[in-house]
Write an enzyme that holds these catalytic residues in place. Structure first.
Site, mmCIF file in Angstrom:
data_model
loop_
_atom_site.group_PDB
_atom_site.id
_atom_site.type_symbol
_atom_site.label_atom_id
_atom_site.label_comp_id
_atom_site.label_asym_id
_atom_site.label_seq_id
_atom_site.Cartn_x
_atom_site.Cartn_y
_atom_site.Cartn_z
ATOM 1 N N GLU A 10 -32.079 22.089 -22.217
ATOM 2 C CA GLU A 10 -33.368 22.362 -22.262
ATOM 3 C C GLU A 10 -33.858 23.601 -21.224
ATOM 4 O O GLU A 10 -34.964 23.610 -20.610
ATOM 5 C CB GLU A 10 -34.239 21.167 -21.623
HETATM 6 C C1 LIG Z 1 -24.768 17.915 -23.421
HETATM 7 C C2 LIG Z 1 -25.579 18.762 -24.082
HETATM 8 C C3 LIG Z 1 -26.662 18.365 -24.884
HETATM 9 C C4 LIG Z 1 -27.478 19.362 -25.694
HETATM 10 N N1 LIG Z 1 -28.535 18.668 -26.333
HETATM 11 C C5 LIG Z 1 -29.147 19.672 -27.152
HETATM 12 C C6 LIG Z 1 -29.948 19.250 -28.090
HETATM 13 O O1 LIG Z 1 -30.195 18.074 -28.504
HETATM 14 N N2 LIG Z 1 -30.601 20.270 -28.922
HETATM 15 C C7 LIG Z 1 -30.236 21.694 -28.713
HETATM 16 O O2 LIG Z 1 -30.683 22.461 -29.783
HETATM 17 N N3 LIG Z 1 -29.582 22.105 -27.905
HETATM 18 C C8 LIG Z 1 -28.910 20.942 -26.946
HETATM 19 N N4 LIG Z 1 -28.100 21.658 -26.057
HETATM 20 C C9 LIG Z 1 -27.804 22.983 -25.962
HETATM 21 C C10 LIG Z 1 -28.381 23.544 -24.442
HETATM 22 O O3 LIG Z 1 -29.673 23.515 -24.606
HETATM 23 C C11 LIG Z 1 -27.978 25.042 -24.217
HETATM 24 O O4 LIG Z 1 -26.589 24.662 -23.912
HETATM 25 C C12 LIG Z 1 -28.337 25.491 -23.377
HETATM 26 O O5 LIG Z 1 -29.720 25.913 -23.437
HETATM 27 C C13 LIG Z 1 -27.840 26.817 -22.768
HETATM 28 O O6 LIG Z 1 -27.279 27.601 -23.731
HETATM 29 P P1 LIG Z 1 -25.796 28.184 -23.937
HETATM 30 O O7 LIG Z 1 -25.117 26.945 -23.783
HETATM 31 O O8 LIG Z 1 -25.716 28.832 -25.055
HETATM 32 O O9 LIG Z 1 -25.517 29.170 -22.675
HETATM 33 P P2 LIG Z 1 -25.993 30.538 -22.345
HETATM 34 O O10 LIG Z 1 -27.371 30.976 -23.014
HETATM 35 O O11 LIG Z 1 -24.778 31.614 -23.060
HETATM 36 O O12 LIG Z 1 -25.868 31.051 -20.777
HETATM 37 C C14 LIG Z 1 -24.700 31.271 -19.944
HETATM 38 C C15 LIG Z 1 -25.128 31.492 -18.762
HETATM 39 O O13 LIG Z 1 -25.957 32.754 -18.713
HETATM 40 C C16 LIG Z 1 -27.193 32.654 -18.201
HETATM 41 N N5 LIG Z 1 -28.302 33.382 -18.893
HETATM 42 C C17 LIG Z 1 -28.448 33.159 -20.273
HETATM 43 N N6 LIG Z 1 -29.494 34.039 -20.207
HETATM 44 C C18 LIG Z 1 -29.955 34.579 -19.397
HETATM 45 C C19 LIG Z 1 -31.150 34.959 -18.836
HETATM 46 N N7 LIG Z 1 -32.075 35.424 -19.699
HETATM 47 N N8 LIG Z 1 -31.458 35.382 -17.513
HETATM 48 C C20 LIG Z 1 -30.738 34.913 -16.632
HETATM 49 N N9 LIG Z 1 -29.435 34.078 -17.148
HETATM 50 C C21 LIG Z 1 -29.300 33.916 -18.304
HETATM 51 C C22 LIG Z 1 -27.340 31.154 -18.229
HETATM 52 O O14 LIG Z 1 -28.204 30.562 -17.149
HETATM 53 C C23 LIG Z 1 -26.280 30.603 -18.077
HETATM 54 O O15 LIG Z 1 -25.634 30.495 -16.776
HETATM 55 C C24 LIG Z 1 -27.258 20.585 -25.394
HETATM 56 C C25 LIG Z 1 -26.044 21.189 -24.612
HETATM 57 C C26 LIG Z 1 -25.295 20.315 -24.076
HETATM 58 C C27 LIG Z 1 -24.040 20.760 -23.079
#
Ligand SMILES: Cc1cc2nc3c(=O)[nH]c(=O)nc-3n(C[C@H](O)[C@H](O)[C@H](O)COP(=O)(O)OP(=O)(O)OC[C@H]3O[C@@H](n4cnc5c(N)ncnc54)[C@H](O)[C@@H]3O)c2cc1C
Length: 599
Positions: A438
């Site tokens: 989220e």
């Molecule tokens: C158990 C679990 C349940 C989930 N449930 C859902 C769900 O029901 N529906 C759904 O749609 N998604 C869901 N998600 C997805 C979740 O919302 C994403 O994993 C999350 O938003 C982070 O995206 P990412 O994993 O691609 O990480 P990335 O976006 O690749 O981020 C990696 C790192 O880079 C940093 N970063 C990225 N962009 C920026 C920025 N602009 N400024 C500073 N730092 C940045 C992040 O803070 C993080 O530290 C779930 C994930 C998990 C693990």
């Protein structure tokens, strides 16, 4: 394994005295939610949380979910607990009575939801995601869509999911690539893969209503080209009965660090020609709709942080009161480890932060109620500005702290915390997801800094700091030396926060990277100071009871908890403020380090 006892007394104190609930029940439509009714609801919820959900928490973690074919089976007892949950009407507590909900204030639903999170975070994720789907359809769906889906979602007969994330679209949803092609029959054919979908498949309900972000063929690139669709697992006939299976399936579930009882699914849409989807609202406005719902979704995850912190605290306190080890300095006889000053410090750190975070989360909910129901438009607008400012703090701060609190919970248990059977390790593993999904903490911090502080020229942030400073002055004027000293500490902390905010307002427009380098400590500084503010207010309320001869030990404890927080946690604000204001130096040193990150 420690039991979970919902902290009903503290919840009642926050609701009835700190908020106070009487302000919220004076709002149109909330008149019936009086103290007695709310107290009865909290008692019933506490029984269900402690008696039904909490005992499944550890077994669910150990057993996990099983994916076979298209189906996912949840751990033993979960489906039955969900049926009980739905039949008791818990899903609809804060929902619109037009669709079968009970229409209680958000702040009351917040207290109840905290219990579900504390009792069994993995279980609660299903109702939490369903609440997101309800909100999306209620606010942006057509009348026909509301009539078709909401009654069954509100009753818990069906569950909902939110499908945003894709392999290349996580924090940055502007690059969502799932496709939606208009079909001659008037609906859309959806294709693509969504990952990490919480409760994307399960055995709780006969149907699952997926809310899916996808792009139309002619959609502009970026955030303005994403649309929102309802994609039911089973299509719904005009008479409300279930029709054909839609072309959507779960192709695998993740093996995760925690929340093992919550299936996190990879969802495949349209392997056989396209899943039938129904556009919600207008085309290309999907991400905008998601943003309007973001406040409640992010608040819900922040509340998870509060719930899991309370659970970790209770487990640690219970263990520390039984485990005997070593002599306690200055005491004779055999006493448990809770009497060691350092163990006591850890427990008080956990307890005071959890109580501060609870107060902050409930306050934000009360402002949500005010923003939606107050008859005066100006009051509504001010409440909304306060909600907007507080949400990234509730989400970002309470979840980050929950990891630290659960980690302290392990520390209190010593080696028994590191092995699984006490349950302390599970709380830590479960808590760890909350600062990620989220919107990660970085996304919350950027939101706080950019959209909530800089965009309005610091107006709402200054208004909040002013209120904190007023409490500091009130405490300083007290004849009680303890309160006087608390006032001085709060005044210094508020000044530190003010300096950080003024620095950001000055620097961010000229040097955005420097501002963003301070975004995380700024969010933390806000969290630390806001919790101090609310614990300070709580101490004043408690002192009034004591002055009126109350012998309720709860009030003395409330003052003790606040005093500890003021001495040990609140002074962190100065260091955090300094980190914010060193943004330019931090950027320079990070740039130097980037050249050899892997050297
Ligand atoms: C158990 C679990 C349940 C989930 N449930 C859902 C769900 O029901 N529906 C759904 O749609 N998604 C869901 N998600 C997805 C979740 O919302 C994403 O994993 C999350 O938003 C982070 O995206 P990412 O994993 O691609 O990480 P990335 O976006 O690749 O981020 C990696 C790192 O880079 C940093 N970063 C990225 N962009 C920026 C920025 N602009 N400024 C500073 N730092 C940045 C992040 O803070 C993080 O530290 C779930 C994930 C998990 C693990």
């Amino acid at each position: 394994m420690a039991d979970y006892n919902a902290p009903v007394r503290d919840m009642q104190f926050v609701l009835n005295e700190l908020i106070p609930l009487s302000d919220i029940t004076a709002l149109p439509g909330y008149e019936d939610a009086g103290e007695d009714l709310v107290s009865a609801i909290l008692d019933e919820a506490a029984k269900f949380a402690g008696g039904v959900l909490a005992p499944l928490n550890w077994t669910g973690d150990q057993e996990g979910c099983v994916h076979a074919g298209d189906a996912v089976t949840t751990p033993k007892g979960f489906k039955e607990a969900y049926t009980q949950y739905a039949e008791a009407g818990w899903m609809g507590l804060g929902c619109n009575p037009e669709y079968g909900g009970q229409g209680l204030p958000t702040v009351v639903a917040t207290a109840v939801n905290e219990m579900w999170h504390g009792a069994n975070m993995a279980f609660m994720l299903c109702p939490m995601l369903t609440a997101g789907a309800i909100e999306a359809i209620e606010h942006h769906g057509s009348e026909e869509q509301r009539a078709m889906y909401l009654p069954n979602l509100v009753s818990g007969t069906w569950a909902g999911t939110m499908n945003l994330t894709e392999p290349n679209a996580g924090s940055d949803l502007s690059v969502v690539s799932a496709k939606a092609v208009p079909d001659p029959s008037g609906h859309y054919k959806i294709t693509g893969t969504k990952i990490f979908i919480t409760y994307g498949e399960h055995d709780f309900t006969e149907n699952i209503i997926h809310l899916v972000l996808a792009r139309l063929p002619d959609a502009p690139a970026g955030v303005k080209g994403i649309s929102l669709f309802i994609v039911p697992k089973f299509l719904v006939n005009a008479d409300g009965s279930l029709g054909a299976r839609n072309d959507v399936k779960c192709i695998s579930i993740e093996h995760k660090l925690g929340i093992h009882a919550s299936p996190t699914a990879v969802m495949s849409y349209g392997e056989n020609g396209g899943a039938i989807g129904f556009l919600v609202g207008e085309a290309n406005r999907g991400l905008e709709y998601m943003f309007t719902m973001m406040n409640s979704a992010r608040h819900a995850v922040g509340l998870e942080g509060v719930g899991i912190s309370e659970r970790a605290y209770q487990a640690a306190a219970s263990y520390a009161l039984q485990r005997v080890q070593g002599k306690i300095p200055g005491k004779s006889g055999t006493l448990p480890i809770a009497h060691h000053p350092d163990v006591s410090r850890m427990l008080m750190t956990m307890r005071s932060q959890t109580q501060g975070m609870r107060a902050l989360a409930y306050l934000a909910s009360a402002e949500i109620d005010r923003a939606s129901r107050h008859p005066d438009a100006q009051v509504r607008a001010r409440a909304q500005a306060r909600v907007d400012l507080l949400i990234p703090i509730v989400k970002g701060f309470s979840t980050e702290q929950s990891v630290e609190i659960a980690s302290l919970g392990i520390q209190v248990h010593g080696g028994m915390g590191y092995v699984e059977e006490t349950g302390a390790a599970q709380h830590f593993r479960d808590a760890r997801i909350t600062p990620i999904y989220e919107g990660t903490t970085a996304i919350q911090a950027n939101d706080l800094l950019g959209r909530k502080i800089v965009r309005d020229g610091g107006e709402e942030a200054r208004r909040l700091i002013q209120e904190i400073q007023e409490l500091a002055s009130q405490l300083q004027a007290s004849s009680d030396m303890q309160f006087k000293s608390m006032g001085a500490t709060l005044g210094t902390a508020a000044l530190s926060l003010e300096r950080a905010v003024e620095w950001v307002l000055d620097v961010q427009p000229k040097h955005p990277a420097a501002g963003l380098a301070g975004a995380y400590p700024l969010l933390k500084c806000f969290g630390v100071v806001c919790c101090g503010w609310l614990l300070g207010k709580s101490a004043v309320l408690a002192a009034n009871h004591i002055a009126n001869n109350s012998s309720d030990a709860f009030y003395a404890q409330k003052i003790g908890v606040a005093a500890f927080y003021f001495q040990h946690i609140l002074p962190q604000a100065a260091g955090l403020s300094q980190s914010v204001r060193l943004g330019e130096e931090v950027v320079a040193s990070m740039a130097a380090g980037l050249n050899d990150l892997l050297a």
